[in-house]
Design a protein around this motif. Structure first.
Motif, PDB file in Angstrom:
ATOM      1  N   GLY A 191       3.350  -7.430  -0.965  1.00  9.99           N
ATOM      2  CA  GLY A 191       2.578  -6.740   0.235  1.00  9.99           C
ATOM      3  C   GLY A 191       3.487  -6.380   1.163  1.00  9.99           C
ATOM      4  O   GLY A 191       3.486  -5.495   2.147  1.00  9.99           O
ATOM      5  N   ILE A 192       4.829  -6.904   1.166  1.00  2.25           N
ATOM      6  CA  ILE A 192       5.936  -6.523   2.189  1.00  2.25           C
ATOM      7  C   ILE A 192       6.370  -5.146   1.932  1.00  2.25           C
ATOM      8  O   ILE A 192       6.858  -4.578   3.007  1.00  2.25           O
ATOM      9  N   LYS A 193       6.123  -4.498   0.760  1.00  2.78           N
ATOM     10  CA  LYS A 193       6.529  -3.211   0.604  1.00  2.78           C
ATOM     11  C   LYS A 193       5.775  -2.045   1.874  1.00  2.78           C
ATOM     12  O   LYS A 193       6.353  -1.141   2.284  1.00  2.78           O
ATOM     13  N   GLN A 194       4.908  -2.771   2.454  1.00  6.41           N
ATOM     14  CA  GLN A 194       3.736  -2.086   3.430  1.00  6.41           C
ATOM     15  C   GLN A 194       4.403  -2.569   4.857  1.00  6.41           C
ATOM     16  O   GLN A 194       3.966  -1.948   5.697  1.00  6.41           O
ATOM     17  N   ASN A 195       5.263  -3.411   4.988  1.00  4.30           N
ATOM     18  CA  ASN A 195       5.597  -4.082   6.190  1.00  4.30           C
ATOM     19  C   ASN A 195       6.597  -3.158   6.646  1.00  4.30           C
ATOM     20  O   ASN A 195       7.890  -3.024   6.219  1.00  4.30           O
ATOM     21  N   PRO A 196       6.639  -2.334   7.937  1.00  3.78           N
ATOM     22  CA  PRO A 196       7.601  -1.574   8.479  1.00  3.78           C
ATOM     23  C   PRO A 196       8.689  -1.899   8.893  1.00  3.78           C
ATOM     24  O   PRO A 196       9.803  -1.351   9.175  1.00  3.78           O
ATOM     25  N   TYR A 197       8.935  -3.524   9.181  1.00  4.33           N
ATOM     26  CA  TYR A 197      10.050  -4.014   9.497  1.00  4.33           C
ATOM     27  C   TYR A 197      10.880  -4.576   8.457  1.00  4.33           C
ATOM     28  O   TYR A 197      12.069  -4.633   8.243  1.00  4.33           O
ATOM     29  N   PHE A 198      10.311  -4.798   7.163  1.00  7.98           N
ATOM     30  CA  PHE A 198      11.051  -5.570   5.936  1.00  7.98           C
ATOM     31  C   PHE A 198      10.945  -4.662   4.732  1.00  7.98           C
ATOM     32  O   PHE A 198      11.458  -5.233   3.705  1.00  7.98           O
ATOM     33  N   ASN A 199      10.472  -3.372   4.776  1.00 11.60           N
ATOM     34  CA  ASN A 199      10.224  -2.588   3.725  1.00 11.60           C
ATOM     35  C   ASN A 199      11.435  -1.982   3.181  1.00 11.60           C
ATOM     36  O   ASN A 199      11.545  -1.470   2.164  1.00 11.60           O
ATOM     37  N   TYR A 200      12.586  -2.249   3.920  1.00 11.05           N
ATOM     38  CA  TYR A 200      13.909  -1.614   3.316  1.00 11.05           C
ATOM     39  C   TYR A 200      14.340  -2.524   2.236  1.00 11.05           C
ATOM     40  O   TYR A 200      15.418  -2.247   1.583  1.00 11.05           O
ATOM     41  N   LEU A 201      13.891  -3.762   2.130  1.00 10.33           N
ATOM     42  CA  LEU A 201      14.420  -4.744   1.382  1.00 10.33           C
ATOM     43  C   LEU A 201      14.266  -4.316  -0.214  1.00 10.33           C
ATOM     44  O   LEU A 201      13.167  -3.917  -0.670  1.00 10.33           O
ATOM     45  N   PRO A 202      15.043  -4.614  -1.087  1.00  9.44           N
ATOM     46  CA  PRO A 202      15.085  -4.115  -2.405  1.00  9.44           C
ATOM     47  C   PRO A 202      14.047  -5.103  -3.395  1.00  9.44           C
ATOM     48  O   PRO A 202      14.465  -5.632  -4.095  1.00  9.44           O
ATOM     49  N   LEU A 203      12.984  -5.224  -2.933  1.00  6.63           N
ATOM     50  CA  LEU A 203      11.986  -6.029  -3.628  1.00  6.63           C
ATOM     51  C   LEU A 203      11.120  -5.062  -4.741  1.00  6.63           C
ATOM     52  O   LEU A 203      10.676  -4.083  -4.478  1.00  6.63           O
ATOM     53  N   ASN A 204      11.033  -5.655  -5.762  1.00  9.88           N
ATOM     54  CA  ASN A 204      10.470  -5.102  -6.942  1.00  9.88           C
ATOM     55  C   ASN A 204       9.221  -5.681  -7.136  1.00  9.88           C
ATOM     56  O   ASN A 204       8.953  -6.954  -7.130  1.00  9.88           O
ATOM     57  N   GLU A 205       8.313  -4.950  -7.895  1.00  8.35           N
ATOM     58  CA  GLU A 205       6.845  -5.458  -8.110  1.00  8.35           C
ATOM     59  C   GLU A 205       6.751  -5.656  -9.580  1.00  8.35           C
ATOM     60  O   GLU A 205       6.924  -4.534 -10.586  1.00  8.35           O
ATOM     61  N   ALA A 206       6.764  -6.930 -10.198  1.00  8.32           N
ATOM     62  CA  ALA A 206       6.488  -6.981 -11.618  1.00  8.32           C
ATOM     63  C   ALA A 206       5.188  -7.581 -11.821  1.00  8.32           C
ATOM     64  O   ALA A 206       4.710  -8.696 -11.864  1.00  8.32           O
ATOM     65  N   LYS A 207       4.328  -6.649 -12.730  1.00 10.05           N
ATOM     66  CA  LYS A 207       2.723  -7.272 -12.873  1.00 10.05           C
ATOM     67  C   LYS A 207       2.814  -8.194 -13.873  1.00 10.05           C
ATOM     68  O   LYS A 207       3.728  -7.849 -15.181  1.00 10.05           O
ATOM     69  N   GLY A 208       2.268  -9.286 -14.154  1.00 11.79           N
ATOM     70  CA  GLY A 208       2.029 -10.196 -14.928  1.00 11.79           C
ATOM     71  C   GLY A 208       0.838 -10.573 -15.579  1.00 11.79           C
ATOM     72  O   GLY A 208      -0.267 -10.624 -14.601  1.00 11.79           O
ATOM     73  N   GLU A 209       0.336 -10.501 -16.742  1.00 11.79           N
ATOM     74  CA  GLU A 209      -1.010 -10.860 -17.071  1.00 11.79           C
ATOM     75  C   GLU A 209      -1.111 -11.985 -18.076  1.00 11.79           C
ATOM     76  O   GLU A 209      -0.044 -12.474 -18.738  1.00 11.79           O
ATOM     77  N   LEU A 210      -2.012 -12.800 -17.819  1.00 15.23           N
ATOM     78  CA  LEU A 210      -2.220 -14.062 -18.684  1.00 15.23           C
ATOM     79  C   LEU A 210      -3.607 -13.865 -19.276  1.00 15.23           C
ATOM     80  O   LEU A 210      -4.499 -13.285 -18.807  1.00 15.23           O
ATOM     81  N   LEU A 211      -3.645 -14.530 -20.606  1.00 13.47           N
ATOM     82  CA  LEU A 211      -5.145 -14.932 -21.249  1.00 13.47           C
ATOM     83  C   LEU A 211      -5.260 -16.248 -21.132  1.00 13.47           C
ATOM     84  O   LEU A 211      -4.255 -17.279 -21.045  1.00 13.47           O
TER      85      LEU A 211
END
Length: 345
Positions: A194-214
């Motif tokens: 959710g930090i990707k929407q944060n105007p103060y820290f969205n410059y940081l190189p955070l990637n989103e990796a979706k993980g699924e479990l059964l």
């Protein structure tokens, strides 16, 4: 209302930092809007070895020395059971795989964790033509129970608000941060992806990796260890098992997908050969960082704003360590490891 800290987000990172504050007698208020689910659906396994390459997890020994006592203290405080010791068995895919295991035994940081004696038993339903290697000092934290119980604990104490944090309501002056009716010395953002929407820290190189479990039900499988092969199979009791996990870098939703299910089912064919029924599917977005090091530190321009994020797939291990390090940095003038400090960017 005046507090020492505002914490935005209560997953594994926010929880570990809140516990540091409680133990130090600091005042705080948490904002949690249930938008991030990675901590709730995580497998919660702690394992000091990267089994794909037979290499040590970064600072694994130090992490476990901090994390396990923390979870034990939370168990006692909340009267819950969340830490289950469990052996991990790595199913070797070839003789070369076995040889790599024995080579890894010579690494000083792995000697305490890898069993030099191979497990040559056969386990009904498990496909393993080249035996198993046992990993010691491993277990699983029930992250769903942990996070939900801790949120209830904070709610009973009036320390959490279940509402969205509105960035445009945050006002900063030289010494404090004011958010609506609250004044705080620091605001710590533990928002996951959710930090990707944060105007103060969205410059940081955070990637989103979706993980699924059964979650599957398989009475004929009947194993009491975590099986690591093409995927992992984790016993949950009652002949139920968690199976995972996928990595999807393009789908940014937290919704279970047919594509994720098909991928896990296809991989499962190579791991077990007994019948099973799928009884549940879950998904979450992992906040990951290149180099697999978290994002920790203070905003370059606003000293009241702090980030604690990017724990990745081993959040139960690394979360308590980086939370303690951040607290020591903010309160005691300690140093942040350059490998986690956001100033590296």
């Amino acid at each position: 209302m005046k507090v020492d800290y505002i914490i935005v987000g209560l997953g594994l990172a926010g929880l570990a930092f809140a516990e540091e504050l409680l133990n130090a007698g600091k005042t705080f208020l948490v904002f949690e809007d249930d938008s991030q689910t990675s901590s709730l659906v995580a497998g919660g396994v702690y394992n000091p070895v990267i089994l794909k390459r037979f290499t040590p997890v970064w600072n694994a020994k130090e992490q476990l020395e901090i994390a396990l006592p923390l979870y034990k203290s939370i168990e006692e405080k909340l009267n819950i059971s969340i830490d289950k010791k469990i052996v991990i068995k790595k199913a070797f895919k070839s003789i070369e795989d076995q040889n790599n295991w024995f080579e890894a035994l010579d690494k000083p940081k792995l000697i305490d964790y890898l069993d030099p004696k191979l497990d040559t038993k056969t386990y009904n339903g498990v496909i393993a033509d080249f035996n198993f290697g046992n990993v010691n000092e491993t277990g699983r934290i029930d992250t769903k129970k942990l996070v939900e119980s801790y949120r209830s604990y904070l709610n009973d104490s009036g320390l959490i608000r279940y509402e969205n944090f509105e960035y445009d309501e945050l006002k900063l002056d030289e010494a404090f941060a004011t958010y609506k009716d609250i004044t705080a010395s620091k605001v710590v953002f533990c928002e996951g992806f959710g930090i990707k929407q944060n105007p103060y820290f969205n410059y940081l190189p955070l990637n989103e990796a979706k993980g699924e479990l059964l979650t599957i039900h398989s009475p004929e499988l009947n194993i009491d260890f975590l099986l690591k092969s093409t995927l992992f199979i984790l016993p949950m009791g009652g002949n139920n098992y968690k199976v995972g996990a996928t990595f999807n870098w393009t789908d940014k939703t937290s919704n279970p997908s047919e594509e994720g299910k098909e991928e896990l089912v296809e991989k499962l064919k190579k791991v077990i050969d007994v019948p099973y029924t799928i009884i549940a599917q879950s998904a979450g977005i992992r906040p990951t960082v290149a180099g697999r090091r978290p994002l920790v530190g203070v905003h370059p321009k606003h000293q009241q704003l702090v980030v604690l994020n990017g724990l990745g797939t081993r959040g139960v291990m690394i979360g308590p360590t980086v939370a303690k390090s951040l607290f020591n940095y903010l309160e005691n003038g300690g140093l942040l490891d350059v490998e986690i400090d956001i100033r590296r960017f």
